[in-house]
Design a protein around this motif. Structure first.
Motif, PDB file in Angstrom:
ATOM      1  N   PHE A 137       0.818  -1.210   0.000  1.00  0.00           N
ATOM      2  CA  PHE A 137       0.000   0.000   0.000  1.00  0.00           C
ATOM      3  C   PHE A 137       0.849   1.255   0.000  1.00  0.00           C
ATOM      4  O   PHE A 137       0.341   2.352   0.162  1.00  0.00           O
ATOM      5  CB  PHE A 137      -0.966  -0.018   1.188  1.00  0.00           C
ATOM      6  N   GLY A 138       2.171   1.090  -0.170  1.00  0.00           N
ATOM      7  CA  GLY A 138       3.093   2.217  -0.214  1.00  0.00           C
ATOM      8  C   GLY A 138       3.726   2.483   1.138  1.00  0.00           C
ATOM      9  O   GLY A 138       3.127   2.244   2.184  1.00  0.00           O
ATOM     10  N   PHE A 139       4.973   2.966   1.113  1.00  0.00           N
ATOM     11  CA  PHE A 139       5.694   3.288   2.343  1.00  0.00           C
ATOM     12  C   PHE A 139       6.837   4.239   2.017  1.00  0.00           C
ATOM     13  O   PHE A 139       7.183   4.440   0.855  1.00  0.00           O
ATOM     14  CB  PHE A 139       6.212   2.023   3.045  1.00  0.00           C
ATOM     15  N   ILE A 140       7.426   4.821   3.063  1.00  0.00           N
ATOM     16  CA  ILE A 140       8.570   5.720   2.925  1.00  0.00           C
ATOM     17  C   ILE A 140       9.690   5.185   3.804  1.00  0.00           C
ATOM     18  O   ILE A 140       9.464   4.843   4.964  1.00  0.00           O
ATOM     19  CB  ILE A 140       8.214   7.165   3.321  1.00  0.00           C
ATOM     20  N   VAL A 141      10.895   5.109   3.247  1.00  0.00           N
ATOM     21  CA  VAL A 141      12.066   4.636   3.986  1.00  0.00           C
ATOM     22  C   VAL A 141      12.863   5.852   4.451  1.00  0.00           C
ATOM     23  O   VAL A 141      13.145   6.756   3.662  1.00  0.00           O
ATOM     24  CB  VAL A 141      12.951   3.721   3.107  1.00  0.00           C
ATOM     25  N   LEU A 142      13.227   5.853   5.729  1.00  0.00           N
ATOM     26  CA  LEU A 142      14.033   6.912   6.320  1.00  0.00           C
ATOM     27  C   LEU A 142      15.190   6.289   7.085  1.00  0.00           C
ATOM     28  O   LEU A 142      15.237   5.078   7.272  1.00  0.00           O
ATOM     29  CB  LEU A 142      13.193   7.747   7.304  1.00  0.00           C
ATOM     30  N   ALA A 143      16.089   7.146   7.554  1.00  0.00           N
ATOM     31  CA  ALA A 143      17.156   6.731   8.465  1.00  0.00           C
ATOM     32  C   ALA A 143      17.123   7.658   9.669  1.00  0.00           C
ATOM     33  O   ALA A 143      16.884   8.864   9.526  1.00  0.00           O
ATOM     34  CB  ALA A 143      18.518   6.794   7.783  1.00  0.00           C
ATOM     35  N   ASP A 144      17.339   7.091  10.852  1.00  0.00           N
ATOM     36  CA  ASP A 144      17.394   7.928  12.055  1.00  0.00           C
ATOM     37  C   ASP A 144      18.707   8.708  12.050  1.00  0.00           C
ATOM     38  O   ASP A 144      19.534   8.544  11.141  1.00  0.00           O
ATOM     39  CB  ASP A 144      17.168   7.082  13.313  1.00  0.00           C
ATOM     40  N   PRO A 145      18.938   9.569  13.041  1.00  0.00           N
ATOM     41  CA  PRO A 145      20.149  10.403  13.023  1.00  0.00           C
ATOM     42  C   PRO A 145      21.475   9.636  12.998  1.00  0.00           C
ATOM     43  O   PRO A 145      22.498  10.200  12.636  1.00  0.00           O
ATOM     44  CB  PRO A 145      20.022  11.238  14.294  1.00  0.00           C
ATOM     45  N   GLY A 147      21.761   6.723  11.198  1.00  0.00           N
ATOM     46  CA  GLY A 147      21.773   5.937   9.979  1.00  0.00           C
ATOM     47  C   GLY A 147      20.995   4.642  10.004  1.00  0.00           C
ATOM     48  O   GLY A 147      21.005   3.898   9.024  1.00  0.00           O
ATOM     49  N   ASN A 148      20.298   4.332  11.090  1.00  0.00           N
ATOM     50  CA  ASN A 148      19.487   3.118  11.155  1.00  0.00           C
ATOM     51  C   ASN A 148      18.234   3.304  10.315  1.00  0.00           C
ATOM     52  O   ASN A 148      17.459   4.236  10.546  1.00  0.00           O
ATOM     53  CB  ASN A 148      19.092   2.809  12.607  1.00  0.00           C
ATOM     54  N   GLU A 149      18.031   2.426   9.336  1.00  0.00           N
ATOM     55  CA  GLU A 149      16.865   2.543   8.473  1.00  0.00           C
ATOM     56  C   GLU A 149      15.598   2.104   9.167  1.00  0.00           C
ATOM     57  O   GLU A 149      15.602   1.191   9.978  1.00  0.00           O
ATOM     58  CB  GLU A 149      17.067   1.720   7.209  1.00  0.00           C
ATOM     59  N   PHE A 150      14.494   2.785   8.827  1.00  0.00           N
ATOM     60  CA  PHE A 150      13.167   2.400   9.294  1.00  0.00           C
ATOM     61  C   PHE A 150      12.162   2.855   8.242  1.00  0.00           C
ATOM     62  O   PHE A 150      12.475   3.644   7.374  1.00  0.00           O
ATOM     63  CB  PHE A 150      12.860   2.983  10.673  1.00  0.00           C
ATOM     64  N   CYS A 151      10.964   2.303   8.333  1.00  0.00           N
ATOM     65  CA  CYS A 151       9.924   2.632   7.348  1.00  0.00           C
ATOM     66  C   CYS A 151       8.744   3.301   8.016  1.00  0.00           C
ATOM     67  O   CYS A 151       8.353   2.934   9.123  1.00  0.00           O
ATOM     68  CB  CYS A 151       9.428   1.363   6.660  1.00  0.00           C
ATOM     69  N   LEU A 152       8.164   4.245   7.304  1.00  0.00           N
ATOM     70  CA  LEU A 152       6.833   4.747   7.646  1.00  0.00           C
ATOM     71  C   LEU A 152       5.881   3.915   6.830  1.00  0.00           C
ATOM     72  O   LEU A 152       5.952   3.876   5.608  1.00  0.00           O
ATOM     73  CB  LEU A 152       6.684   6.227   7.292  1.00  0.00           C
ATOM     74  N   ASP A 153       5.002   3.229   7.505  1.00  0.00           N
ATOM     75  CA  ASP A 153       4.143   2.234   6.881  1.00  0.00           C
ATOM     76  C   ASP A 153       2.701   2.553   7.199  1.00  0.00           C
ATOM     77  O   ASP A 153       2.373   3.007   8.239  1.00  0.00           O
ATOM     78  CB  ASP A 153       4.573   0.870   7.422  1.00  0.00           C
TER      79      ASP A 153
END
Length: 153
Positions: A137-145, A147-153
């Motif tokens: 359904f779509g998502f956005i990938v980010l990194a915390d300050p 560099g750890n990746e996480f997704c907005l889901d």
């Protein structure tokens, strides 16, 4: 029977990273052991007082930090200082549910709004994945300050 668990982050700056995730998730820093914090008290200031009273040297004060879900539903987060840098993609990441129940343009707009909020807190936007129903359904990938990746889901 299910088990309780904690998620541990290896990082360089436990306090700064815990502040980012506190604000990202709506979590809270617990107070020091044996200290009853009055309403509105700053738990990080209480920790500084606690460490002062216990003679903890300044160089050991930012070696760990923790967060707890104030509603008691989510896992405890623990941040521990490590000397090495993150050099490759993390093998475990968090999916932050920022648009539950939404689909299509409404979902992506909610994810974009949350992405903007987290970028203002120090996250880095990595990419947007468009919806591809019925499997995504779509998502956005980010990194915390750090560099750890996480997704907005």
């Amino acid at each position: 029977m299910s088990k309780e668990f904690q998620i541990t982050f290896d990082c360089h700056d436990p306090q700064a990273l815990s502040i980012f995730w506190r604000d990202a998730l709506g979590y809270a820093h617990p107070g020091p052991p044996g200290v009853d914090l009055p309403p509105g008290a700053d738990p990080l200031a209480a920790w500084e007082d606690f460490l002062d009273r216990n003679g903890v040297p300044a160089e050991h004060r930012n070696t760990r930090s923790a967060l707890e879900d104030p509603d008691g539903r989510g896992p405890r987060l623990f941040f521990q200082q490590v000397p090495e840098d993150k050099v490759v993609k993390n093998r475990l990441h968090l999916d932050v549910r920022a648009a539950p129940g939404l689909r299509g343009d409404d979902r992506m707009a909610a994810l974009e709004a949350e992405c903007d909020r987290l970028v203002a807190l120090g996250a880095k936007r990595l990419r947007r994945e468009e919806p591809e129903p019925p499997l995504s359904f779509g998502f956005i990938v980010l990194a915390d300050p750090e560099g750890n990746e996480f997704c907005l889901d």
